[in-house]
Write a protein that holds these residues in place. Structure first.
Motif, mmCIF file in Angstrom:
data_model
loop_
_atom_site.group_PDB
_atom_site.id
_atom_site.type_symbol
_atom_site.label_atom_id
_atom_site.label_comp_id
_atom_site.label_asym_id
_atom_site.label_seq_id
_atom_site.Cartn_x
_atom_site.Cartn_y
_atom_site.Cartn_z
ATOM 1 N N LEU A 86 44.060 -2.236 -18.002
ATOM 2 C CA LEU A 86 44.957 -1.661 -17.010
ATOM 3 C C LEU A 86 45.946 -0.949 -18.954
ATOM 4 N N SER A 87 46.764 -0.522 -18.096
ATOM 5 C CA SER A 87 48.052 0.466 -19.243
ATOM 6 C C SER A 87 48.947 0.347 -18.533
ATOM 7 N N GLY A 88 50.924 0.524 -19.257
ATOM 8 C CA GLY A 88 51.089 0.833 -19.382
ATOM 9 C C GLY A 88 52.491 -0.066 -18.628
ATOM 10 N N ALA A 89 53.275 -0.395 -17.395
ATOM 11 C CA ALA A 89 53.813 -1.368 -16.758
ATOM 12 C C ALA A 89 52.802 -1.914 -16.454
ATOM 13 N N LEU A 90 51.931 -1.916 -16.142
ATOM 14 C CA LEU A 90 50.968 -2.659 -15.829
ATOM 15 C C LEU A 90 50.472 -4.057 -16.138
ATOM 16 N N GLU A 91 49.954 -3.356 -17.787
ATOM 17 C CA GLU A 91 49.808 -4.137 -18.860
ATOM 18 C C GLU A 91 50.780 -5.158 -18.881
ATOM 19 N N LEU A 92 51.825 -4.358 -19.205
ATOM 20 C CA LEU A 92 53.607 -5.400 -19.359
ATOM 21 C C LEU A 92 54.270 -6.422 -18.829
ATOM 22 N N GLU A 93 53.581 -6.403 -17.721
ATOM 23 C CA GLU A 93 53.214 -6.935 -16.944
ATOM 24 C C GLU A 93 52.457 -8.714 -16.146
ATOM 25 N N LYS A 94 51.316 -7.690 -16.814
ATOM 26 C CA LYS A 94 49.856 -8.752 -16.513
ATOM 27 C C LYS A 94 50.797 -9.636 -18.267
ATOM 28 N N GLN A 95 51.063 -9.665 -19.388
ATOM 29 C CA GLN A 95 51.151 -9.940 -20.413
ATOM 30 C C GLN A 95 52.867 -11.159 -20.328
ATOM 31 N N SER A 96 53.958 -10.699 -19.178
ATOM 32 C CA SER A 96 55.164 -11.564 -19.008
ATOM 33 C C SER A 96 53.855 -12.339 -18.065
ATOM 34 N N LEU A 97 53.699 -12.182 -17.572
ATOM 35 C CA LEU A 97 53.114 -13.153 -16.359
ATOM 36 C C LEU A 97 52.148 -14.516 -17.123
#
Length: 297
Positions: A34-45
């Motif tokens: 993943l990259s960008g916004a999706l990687e950030l969302e994964k980290q957030s979850l």
């Protein structure tokens, strides 16, 4: 502001809300490249799963106060609130500043997280204002229901649930919001809430600590204390340090007429596991009031 959202982390998000934190983390670990916004969302979850597991120190170590992501900074503030047992002005001020930047409000995930802090700080009007920007985000809908219940507007919560049924009736997060509302309404709705929680547990094949506590709460309201105690004991076996389980055990043991020794044991465990838990703080405040009254006689 937003149309209905296609959620790349639908399964992980549902597991998170059901309290299945290890399963959510396992699901997220399968999301690679993943990259960008999706990687950030994964980290957030992932960090929100740690929040559910009460791993506050881990979160604070991973998210510095200088982090630039609004979502991650808000998760940090939630960890601080949980760790300290209250929302200090400095903690809430960080979120207020983030909310003041309209570009941050484009993210429904950030809005749902920020609203949690605002509701804890009793800034419910501010929470509802930003949640209204994302009427088709299930997380924002669920948080809106929580906010309505926090201000005793169960009528608005019920109306919102009715609207959600037209486009997300089978979504676990929507079902949870309906069960929370039923539990708040009471009366015949206690049984309806119980069945929703029970179906969610069966459908997901996970009897999580939050779901077991929710089921026990229904049973306690129905004055079925032995059944509630059984559910809470099951929850305690899964997590011996769950503050909500221990708090519910204190209440249930009292209603069930159990011994003072048993009630004291659960309360001592709760004070050790979560000295800043609202139940503990409220009890200590009442004890202080009682002691103050005694001095007058």
């Amino acid at each position: 502001m937003s149309d209905q959202i296609v959620d790349d982390f639908y399964t992980a998000r549902n597991l998170l809300y059901l309290g299945a934190y290890p399963q959510a983390l396992a699901n997220l670990s399968q999301q690679t490249h993943l990259s960008g916004a999706l990687e950030l969302e994964k980290q957030s979850l992932r960090l929100r799963a740690y929040l559910g597991q009460q791993n506050y120190s881990l979160i604070l170590d991973e998210i510095p106060a200088t982090a630039t992501s609004p979502e991650l900074l808000t998760i940090r503030q939630l960890a601080l609130i949980k760790q300290q047992g209250s929302a200090s002005p400095s903690i809430v001020g960080v979120v207020d500043e983030l909310v003041a930047d309209s570009s941050n409000l484009q993210s429904p995930s950030f809005v749902a997280l920020a609203a949690q802090v605002l509701v804890i700080a009793q800034k419910t009007d501010d929470a509802l204002k930003i949640l209204a920007l994302h009427p088709k985000s299930l997380e924002c809908v669920a948080m809106t229901v929580v906010t309505y219940l926090a201000i005793d507007r169960v009528d608005l919560a019920q109306k919102l649930i009715a609207r959600v049924r037209t486009w997300a009736e089978d979504a676990p997060i929507a079902q949870l919001a309906e069960a929370w509302t039923n539990l708040f309404v009471g009366g015949p709705k206690y049984n309806e809430a119980f069945y929703i929680f029970e179906e969610l547990a069966q459908a997901s094949s996970v009897s999580t600590v939050p779901l077991l506590n929710a089921l026990a709460a229904c049973k306690m309201h129905l004055q079925q204390y032995p059944e509630a105690m059984s559910l809470l004991q099951e929850a305690l076996e899964k997590n011996p340090n769950s503050p909500d389980t221990l708090a519910n055990l204190v209440v249930c043991a009292n209603h069930a007429g159990q011994s003072l020794e048993t009630k004291t044991q659960y309360l001592d465990q709760l004070k050790h596991a979560a000295p800043n838990h609202p139940f503990v703080l409220d009890l200590e405040a009442k004890d202080a009031e009682f002691d103050a009254v005694k001095t007058k006689f």
